[in-house]
Motif scaffolding. Sequence first.
Motif, short mmCIF file in Angstrom:
data_model
loop_
_atom_site.label_atom_id
_atom_site.label_comp_id
_atom_site.label_asym_id
_atom_site.label_seq_id
_atom_site.Cartn_x
_atom_site.Cartn_y
_atom_site.Cartn_z
N VAL A 1 86.91 27.41 38.53
CA VAL A 1 85.81 26.77 39.25
C VAL A 1 85.29 27.69 40.34
O VAL A 1 85.98 28.58 40.83
CB VAL A 1 86.25 25.42 39.89
N THR A 2 84.05 27.41 40.71
CA THR A 2 83.39 28.08 41.84
C THR A 2 82.84 27.01 42.77
O THR A 2 82.18 26.06 42.29
CB THR A 2 82.25 28.98 41.35
N PRO A 3 83.08 27.11 44.07
CA PRO A 3 82.58 26.10 45.01
C PRO A 3 81.17 26.44 45.51
O PRO A 3 80.77 27.61 45.55
CB PRO A 3 83.59 26.18 46.16
N ALA A 4 80.47 25.40 45.90
CA ALA A 4 79.14 25.57 46.51
C ALA A 4 78.87 24.35 47.38
O ALA A 4 79.39 23.25 47.11
CB ALA A 4 78.05 25.73 45.46
N ARG A 5 78.06 24.54 48.40
CA ARG A 5 77.66 23.42 49.24
C ARG A 5 76.60 22.61 48.51
O ARG A 5 75.60 23.14 48.06
CB ARG A 5 77.11 23.94 50.57
N HIS A 6 76.84 21.31 48.36
CA HIS A 6 75.91 20.42 47.66
C HIS A 6 74.84 19.95 48.63
O HIS A 6 75.15 19.28 49.63
CB HIS A 6 76.68 19.23 47.09
N ALA A 7 73.60 20.29 48.35
CA ALA A 7 72.52 20.04 49.31
C ALA A 7 72.35 18.56 49.61
O ALA A 7 72.09 18.17 50.76
CB ALA A 7 71.20 20.62 48.76
N ALA A 8 72.48 17.71 48.61
CA ALA A 8 72.19 16.29 48.81
C ALA A 8 73.27 15.58 49.61
O ALA A 8 72.97 14.64 50.36
CB ALA A 8 72.01 15.60 47.46
N THR A 9 74.54 15.99 49.47
CA THR A 9 75.64 15.28 50.11
C THR A 9 76.30 16.06 51.24
O THR A 9 77.00 15.46 52.06
CB THR A 9 76.72 14.94 49.08
N GLY A 10 76.12 17.38 51.27
CA GLY A 10 76.83 18.22 52.24
C GLY A 10 78.25 18.52 51.87
O GLY A 10 78.94 19.26 52.57
N LEU A 11 78.73 17.96 50.75
CA LEU A 11 80.09 18.21 50.29
C LEU A 11 80.21 19.59 49.66
O LEU A 11 79.23 20.13 49.13
CB LEU A 11 80.51 17.16 49.26
N VAL A 12 81.41 20.15 49.69
CA VAL A 12 81.69 21.34 48.88
C VAL A 12 82.09 20.83 47.51
O VAL A 12 83.08 20.10 47.36
CB VAL A 12 82.83 22.18 49.49
N VAL A 13 81.28 21.18 46.51
CA VAL A 13 81.54 20.72 45.15
C VAL A 13 81.99 21.89 44.29
O VAL A 13 81.70 23.06 44.59
CB VAL A 13 80.31 20.03 44.53
N LEU A 14 82.70 21.58 43.22
CA LEU A 14 83.27 22.59 42.32
C LEU A 14 82.64 22.45 40.96
O LEU A 14 82.58 21.34 40.40
CB LEU A 14 84.78 22.42 42.24
N ARG A 15 82.20 23.58 40.41
CA ARG A 15 81.62 23.61 39.07
C ARG A 15 82.45 24.54 38.19
O ARG A 15 82.88 25.59 38.66
CB ARG A 15 80.17 24.08 39.11
N ALA A 16 82.64 24.15 36.95
CA ALA A 16 83.43 24.97 36.02
C ALA A 16 82.61 26.15 35.55
O ALA A 16 81.38 26.12 35.51
CB ALA A 16 83.88 24.12 34.84
#
Length: 245
Positions: free
Chosen positions: A65-80
Amino acid sequence: MVHLNSPLQESLYLEDTYLTGISSPVAATGRDEDGGAWVALRRNIFHPQGGGQPADQGRVGAYEVTPARHAATGLVVLRAGDGAGDGLGDLAEGDLVEARVDADLRLLHAALHTAGHLVEAAARAEGWNMTGNNHFPGQARIELTAPEAGGSLAGPGEREEAADRLRAFVSAAVAADLPVIAGRDPEGRRVIRLGDLHAAPCGGTHVRSLGDLAEVVISGVKVKKGRVRVSYSASHRPVTAGAVR
């Protein structure tokens, strides 16, 4: 902006650079416009790209996975990564997962970021002011303004003398093994302090003390259009067994 913890997510990477593996419930799931699945962990150890620092890499369960800041929620989300299919799409809020950050890459990023703060401190001692930074491996540099950039730094000899002064400053600070401390300022921003030498708001990962830095090399000082560029490299000293968890 230096992001703090949210009600849905603890930013553990801000609290302990050397914590690289945990169990965590899934805090949220979702899909991007292209249908790709993402997950956010309640106990997040992944640093997203930002502040001049590249993103962590790692795994959630069987998936890279790679993390990124999710613009809509501000959460750090993980994508495969590519080729993972829809694996993360099978996860649901509350599921317990195992997460692990690439420890070697984490320590390299932390060393480069801390070394960048130290190079900035050395540049401030020259009367220069930072305007930008890049802590990526192989590209690390600090961009500054200097009143004398068009004068005393005009020739290669003067620039090399300035580089030598920066090198001496950095070497002395590493030899002194000054502590690297994360705290909060009165406005609640996270601030990184290198002993009493330097302080700056920062949302990156950092080493515990300057003695953890190895091979801090200032490769040169360049001047272009009135801006000063100080290029550097750094690595983390070998860690003892159990130091990275």
